[in-house]
Design an enzyme around this catalytic site. Structure first.
Site, PDB file in Angstrom:
ATOM      1  N   LYS A  77      45.983 -16.816  37.661  1.00 21.61           N
ATOM      2  CA  LYS A  77      47.036 -15.799  37.695  1.00 21.61           C
ATOM      3  C   LYS A  77      46.617 -14.617  38.568  1.00 21.61           C
ATOM      4  O   LYS A  77      47.437 -14.060  39.311  1.00 21.61           O
ATOM      5  CB  LYS A  77      47.387 -15.342  36.276  1.00 21.61           C
ATOM      6  CG  LYS A  77      48.033 -16.433  35.433  1.00 21.61           C
ATOM      7  CD  LYS A  77      49.307 -16.978  36.081  1.00 21.61           C
ATOM      8  CE  LYS A  77      49.983 -18.036  35.250  1.00 21.61           C
ATOM      9  NZ  LYS A  77      51.191 -18.599  35.904  1.00 21.61           N
ATOM     10  N   PHE A  89      57.778 -20.834  37.425  1.00 23.45           N
ATOM     11  CA  PHE A  89      57.039 -21.052  36.188  1.00 23.45           C
ATOM     12  C   PHE A  89      56.041 -22.198  36.290  1.00 23.45           C
ATOM     13  O   PHE A  89      55.076 -22.230  35.532  1.00 23.45           O
ATOM     14  CB  PHE A  89      58.005 -21.397  35.040  1.00 23.45           C
ATOM     15  CG  PHE A  89      58.904 -20.285  34.616  1.00 23.45           C
ATOM     16  CD1 PHE A  89      58.416 -19.201  33.913  1.00 23.45           C
ATOM     17  CD2 PHE A  89      60.258 -20.324  34.909  1.00 23.45           C
ATOM     18  CE1 PHE A  89      59.251 -18.177  33.514  1.00 23.45           C
ATOM     19  CE2 PHE A  89      61.105 -19.309  34.508  1.00 23.45           C
ATOM     20  CZ  PHE A  89      60.606 -18.229  33.804  1.00 23.45           C
ATOM     21  N   SER A 140      50.541 -13.173  33.875  1.00 19.52           N
ATOM     22  CA  SER A 140      50.031 -13.140  32.513  1.00 19.52           C
ATOM     23  C   SER A 140      49.152 -11.916  32.289  1.00 19.52           C
ATOM     24  O   SER A 140      48.506 -11.412  33.215  1.00 19.52           O
ATOM     25  CB  SER A 140      49.218 -14.411  32.260  1.00 19.52           C
ATOM     26  OG  SER A 140      48.431 -14.298  31.098  1.00 19.52           O
ATOM     27  N   ARG A 147      36.613 -19.128  20.060  1.00 19.36           N
ATOM     28  CA  ARG A 147      37.015 -20.060  21.111  1.00 19.36           C
ATOM     29  C   ARG A 147      36.679 -19.462  22.468  1.00 19.36           C
ATOM     30  O   ARG A 147      37.011 -18.299  22.736  1.00 19.36           O
ATOM     31  CB  ARG A 147      38.518 -20.337  21.011  1.00 19.36           C
ATOM     32  CG  ARG A 147      39.062 -21.285  22.056  1.00 19.36           C
ATOM     33  CD  ARG A 147      40.520 -21.615  21.785  1.00 19.36           C
ATOM     34  NE  ARG A 147      41.365 -20.416  21.782  1.00 19.36           N
ATOM     35  CZ  ARG A 147      42.677 -20.433  21.582  1.00 19.36           C
ATOM     36  NH1 ARG A 147      43.288 -21.585  21.351  1.00 19.36           N
ATOM     37  NH2 ARG A 147      43.367 -19.319  21.593  1.00 19.36           N
ATOM     38  N   TYR A 205      42.255 -20.207  33.708  1.00 18.83           N
ATOM     39  CA  TYR A 205      43.692 -19.936  33.681  1.00 18.83           C
ATOM     40  C   TYR A 205      43.967 -18.505  34.126  1.00 18.83           C
ATOM     41  O   TYR A 205      44.816 -18.256  34.994  1.00 18.83           O
ATOM     42  CB  TYR A 205      44.257 -20.162  32.278  1.00 18.83           C
ATOM     43  CG  TYR A 205      45.651 -19.585  32.108  1.00 18.83           C
ATOM     44  CD1 TYR A 205      46.739 -20.204  32.696  1.00 18.83           C
ATOM     45  CD2 TYR A 205      45.861 -18.412  31.381  1.00 18.83           C
ATOM     46  CE1 TYR A 205      48.021 -19.676  32.561  1.00 18.83           C
ATOM     47  CE2 TYR A 205      47.133 -17.870  31.243  1.00 18.83           C
ATOM     48  CZ  TYR A 205      48.198 -18.501  31.828  1.00 18.83           C
ATOM     49  OH  TYR A 205      49.457 -17.973  31.717  1.00 18.83           O
ATOM     50  N   ILE A 250      59.284 -21.423  28.520  1.00 18.70           N
ATOM     51  CA  ILE A 250      59.881 -20.185  29.015  1.00 18.70           C
ATOM     52  C   ILE A 250      60.942 -20.495  30.064  1.00 18.70           C
ATOM     53  O   ILE A 250      62.003 -19.868  30.108  1.00 18.70           O
ATOM     54  CB  ILE A 250      58.805 -19.249  29.597  1.00 18.70           C
ATOM     55  CG1 ILE A 250      57.678 -19.034  28.595  1.00 18.70           C
ATOM     56  CG2 ILE A 250      59.412 -17.897  29.985  1.00 18.70           C
ATOM     57  CD1 ILE A 250      56.473 -18.312  29.169  1.00 18.70           C
TER      58      ILE A 250
END
Length: 341
Positions: A154, A81, A125, A296, A150, A12
């Site tokens: 965020k 990022f 996110s 998952r 993760y 990105i």
């Protein structure tokens, strides 16, 4: 104006550098090259005819970061990022994610608050919403307990920025909560370059179609969705890159209503894994070899955006279709296969 892009050679980040340079911003890139390549710099130059200033630097290195800002006090804005980004990997290695995503952000902010005035766009996110109770997901949806480390980084990252903005009047920030970026630049000069086994759906699809992978694993077909597979909002990476530029310009032109603002960035369209597989086959003309496997850890059932706030307040809207994004991703994969021969 000079803009710093951390992680600017990543997927990105590199597309956002292109979008910035296309609008005549002077760009400085920081990247530690842990999940990127210097070849991306060449691709950016080929697209824009401009080479951004590049520094190989790890944001966790406090002394090097301090030295960087001592020499670059003329930066007008930052797009951040630099972070680890795979849900599955974060479940397996949470400490890496907490260090890389939160310690690095903290060290960056420690430098920013010492500058006269600073503006930052944070790469957030949709994972901050966890398993949303209502769809599409709006910015007013509750931030639930994260399903993955993760996602938690965020959530906590946004809290760190919000608290810092409240304590320091010279700092303004926008957090862009984006959904699933896919595709590549239509020139095939830059695209997604996962190191090792891809953690995201589309590069695994394209690597399977090109023959680099034996088959695509579809994680679960027993979810409460139309075809039993997870649903996501897939956005073309160039639409996402352009959203970062629009958000940055909102801050720098003093149009923000608060020191910390949040916007969803997506298409507003939810597509299941099997729908993406079918769309890829239509866009590419290839038959994809895939197999249904178990669920998952860390995956939510469905997530797609309510984009009204970004559309109305930012004046931004996704323009490119799922099929266009998949076609661009496929053309990029084929160009990489030719380069390997």
């Amino acid at each position: 104006m000079k803009i710093l892009v951390t992680g600017g050679l990543g997927f990105i980040g590199s597309h956002t550098v292109v979008a910035l340079q296309n609008k005549d911003y002077e760009v400085v890139v920081i990247d530690n090259l842990s999940n990127s390549s210097l070849k991306v710099l060449e691709g950016i130059t080929n697209i824009t005819s401009k080479t951004p200033e590049f520094h190989k630097l790890d944001l966790r290195d406090k002394s090097s970061l301090l030295d960087f800002f001592a020499k670059h006090q003329d930066i007008s804005g930052i797009i951040h990022f630099a972070a680890s980004k795979a849900v599955g990997e974060s479940v397996e290695n949470p400490l890496l994610y907490y260090e890389n995503n939160l310690a690095a952000l903290t060290y960056l902010l420690q430098n920013l608050v010492n500058l006269t005035e600073q503006n930052i766009i944070f790469s957030s996110s949709c994972t901050v919403y966890g398993e949303a109770s209502e769809l599409p997901i709006s910015e007013s949806a509750p931030v639930k307990k994260a399903i993955s480390p993760y996602g938690n980084t965020k959530q906590v990252g946004e809290e760190i920025i919000s608290d810092t903005c409240a304590a320091y009047d010279n700092l303004k920030a926008i957090s862009l909560r984006y959904f699933n970026p896919i595709g590549s630049h239509p020139t095939n000069e830059i695209g997604e370059l996962p190191i090792g086994t891809p953690q995201n759906l589309v590069p695994f699809i394209t690597q399977t179609a090109i023959g680099k992978r034996k088959e695509l694993s579809v994680f679960g077909d027993d979810y409460p969705t139309q075809d039993g597979t997870c649903i996501r909002d897939y956005i073309h990476v160039m639409d996402l890159a352009e959203a970062h530029v629009v958000a940055l310009e909102r801050i720098m032109s003093s149009k923000t209503e608060e020191n910390f603002e949040v916007f969803n960035v997506g298409t507003g369209i939810g597509s299941s894994v099997l729908e993406v597989v079918k769309a890829f086959e239509n866009a590419s003309g290839e038959n994809l070899n895939y197999k249904i496997v178990g669920r998952r850890p860390g995956d939510v059932i469905a997530a797609y955006a309510d984009t009204k706030k970004a559309n109305m307040t930012l004046g931004w809207k996704a323009k490119r279709s799922l099929e266009e994004a998949l076609k661009d991703a496929w053309e990029w994969e084929k160009s990489q296969a030719k380069a390997r021969v």
